[in-house]
Design an enzyme around this catalytic site. Structure first.
Site, PDB file in Angstrom:
ATOM      1  N   ASP A  21       0.836  -1.206   0.000  1.00 38.23           N
ATOM      2  CA  ASP A  21       0.000   0.000   0.000  1.00 38.23           C
ATOM      3  C   ASP A  21       0.870   1.255   0.000  1.00 38.23           C
ATOM      4  OD1 ASP A  21      -2.284   1.500   0.016  1.00 38.23           O
ATOM      5  OD2 ASP A  21      -2.779   1.156   2.122  1.00 38.23           O
ATOM      6  N   GLY A  22       0.353   2.312  -0.629  1.00 39.57           N
ATOM      7  CA  GLY A  22       1.029   3.608  -0.551  1.00 39.57           C
ATOM      8  C   GLY A  22       1.685   4.074  -1.838  1.00 39.57           C
ATOM      9  N   GLY A  24       0.254   5.483  -4.410  1.00 40.94           N
ATOM     10  CA  GLY A  24      -0.336   6.781  -4.777  1.00 40.94           C
ATOM     11  C   GLY A  24       0.242   7.900  -3.919  1.00 40.94           C
ATOM     12  N   ARG A  25       0.331   7.656  -2.619  1.00 42.68           N
ATOM     13  CA  ARG A  25       0.875   8.684  -1.715  1.00 42.68           C
ATOM     14  C   ARG A  25       2.341   8.946  -1.980  1.00 42.68           C
ATOM     15  NH1 ARG A  25      -1.263   5.823   3.378  1.00 42.68           N
ATOM     16  NH2 ARG A  25      -1.871   4.342   1.755  1.00 42.68           N
ATOM     17  N   TRP A  26       3.057   7.891  -2.341  1.00 46.40           N
ATOM     18  CA  TRP A  26       4.487   8.057  -2.656  1.00 46.40           C
ATOM     19  C   TRP A  26       4.636   8.930  -3.907  1.00 46.40           C
ATOM     20  CZ3 TRP A  26       7.711   6.877  -6.769  1.00 46.40           C
ATOM     21  CH2 TRP A  26       9.092   6.953  -6.496  1.00 46.40           C
ATOM     22  N   HIS A  38       2.944   3.370  -9.018  1.00 51.01           N
ATOM     23  CA  HIS A  38       2.789   1.935  -9.291  1.00 51.01           C
ATOM     24  C   HIS A  38       4.046   1.388  -9.971  1.00 51.01           C
ATOM     25  CE1 HIS A  38      -1.206   2.183  -7.832  1.00 51.01           C
ATOM     26  NE2 HIS A  38      -1.710   2.840  -8.865  1.00 51.01           N
ATOM     27  N   GLU A  68     -12.137  -4.590  -5.112  1.00 47.49           N
ATOM     28  CA  GLU A  68     -12.568  -3.200  -4.933  1.00 47.49           C
ATOM     29  C   GLU A  68     -11.774  -2.230  -5.821  1.00 47.49           C
ATOM     30  OE1 GLU A  68     -11.938  -5.324  -2.386  1.00 47.49           O
ATOM     31  OE2 GLU A  68     -13.992  -5.602  -1.665  1.00 47.49           O
ATOM     32  N   LEU A 132      11.029 -20.551  -4.441  1.00 47.86           N
ATOM     33  CA  LEU A 132       9.911 -19.733  -3.945  1.00 47.86           C
ATOM     34  C   LEU A 132       8.679 -19.861  -4.847  1.00 47.86           C
ATOM     35  CD1 LEU A 132       8.918 -17.273  -2.120  1.00 47.86           C
ATOM     36  CD2 LEU A 132       9.795 -15.801  -3.935  1.00 47.86           C
ATOM     37  N   GLU A 208       0.797 -13.500  12.307  1.00 48.82           N
ATOM     38  CA  GLU A 208       1.339 -12.338  13.002  1.00 48.82           C
ATOM     39  C   GLU A 208       1.236 -11.156  12.047  1.00 48.82           C
ATOM     40  OE1 GLU A 208       2.253 -12.311  16.131  1.00 48.82           O
ATOM     41  OE2 GLU A 208       1.874 -14.465  16.289  1.00 48.82           O
TER      42      GLU A 208
END
Ligand code: FPP
Length: 245
Positions: A21-22, A24-26, A38, A68, A132, A208
């Protein structure tokens, strides 16, 4: 990279899930358009995937596009889908080189055709890799997944493919997109938000949770190591007392 001294090789989480997340703010912080965020988010995806593979983590699930997220402005959705197509196409070789198997969870039939095709191709090309497993959650939401599983189960019963007296945890799990993976021991969310946002609600029952203020494009290998070190300090009791452990 040499194995980091901050973490114990013998108690690594087998499965890490991340809410990235973040972006857009970055971008806003850097006076750029959201898509720039992105694009830089993809750099973190690359770093963190490489880091997880090097550490010997077995499963990494990344929340790349939620159900969403379809409600975002059309231009942003198109740009994100385009970015997915180009990234997957470009990175398949590197995935193979690093023995990484790509998988996807979510309502992927509803992704644009080009995206779906590129994804299917990369999943097939990397299917024999044994290191992985990188799982992209795309057009995914946990409520969608749970309802989708229940409806499939009902269909199987109606068409006599399956017969159940009661549905227990293992039967229910077999109808989830994540049926082949263990539940994540550690969930990381970036950008200082304290929410699960419709992600892996069933699978996170005993995970966790680790929250960091860092915005996703700022999240790098050393942040992954810090999150794992923090996880390793926790006492996981699963409802028992400390003395019982
Ligand atoms: C959240 O930031 C991020 C997303 C909705 C998309 C994540 C996608 C990528 C990192 C790129 C593509 C991924 C892969 C796996 C190739 P936000 O836009 O919600 O940020 P904000 O909350 O600051 O607005």
């Amino acid at each position: 990279m040499p194995f980091p001294k901050e973490i114990d090789k013998n108690s690594l989480p087998e499965h890490i899930a991340i809410i990235m997340d973040g972006n857009g703010r970055w971008a806003k912080k850097n006076n750029r358009a959201r898509v720039f965020g992105h694009k830089n988010g993809v750099k973190s995806v690359r770093e963190v995937t490489e880091g997880a593979a090097e550490l010997g983590i077995k499963y990494l699930t990344l929340y790349a596009f939620s159900t969403e997220n379809w409600n975002r402005p059309k231009a942003e959705v198109t740009a994100l889908m385009q970015l997915l197509v180009t990234t997957i196409a470009k990175e398949t070789k590197t995935l193979n080189k690093n023995n990484i198997r790509l998988q996807a969870i979510g309502d992927i039939k509803h992704l644009p055709k080009s995206c779906n095709q590129e994804l299917e191709k990369a999943i097939e090309t990397t299917s024999k890799n044994t290191g992985l497993t990188l799982i992209l959650a795309l057009s995914y939401s946990s409520k969608w997944e749970i309802l989708n599983g229940i409806n499939q189960l009902l269909n199987d019963v109606k068409s006599n493919k399956a017969e159940f007296e009661v549905v227990d945890e293992s039967i229910f799990k077999s109808y989830l997109c994540t049926k082949d993976y263990p539940d994540p021991e550690l969930l990381i969310r970036t950008s200082g938000e304290f929410r699960i946002s419709n992600f892996l609600l069933w699978q996170l029952a005993y995970s966790e949770l680790y929250f960091t203020e860092k915005l996703w494009p700022e999240f790098k290998k050393e942040d992954l190591i810090e999150a794992i070190a923090n996880y390793q300090k926790r006492e996981r009791r699963f409802g028992k007392t400390s003395e019982q452990l």
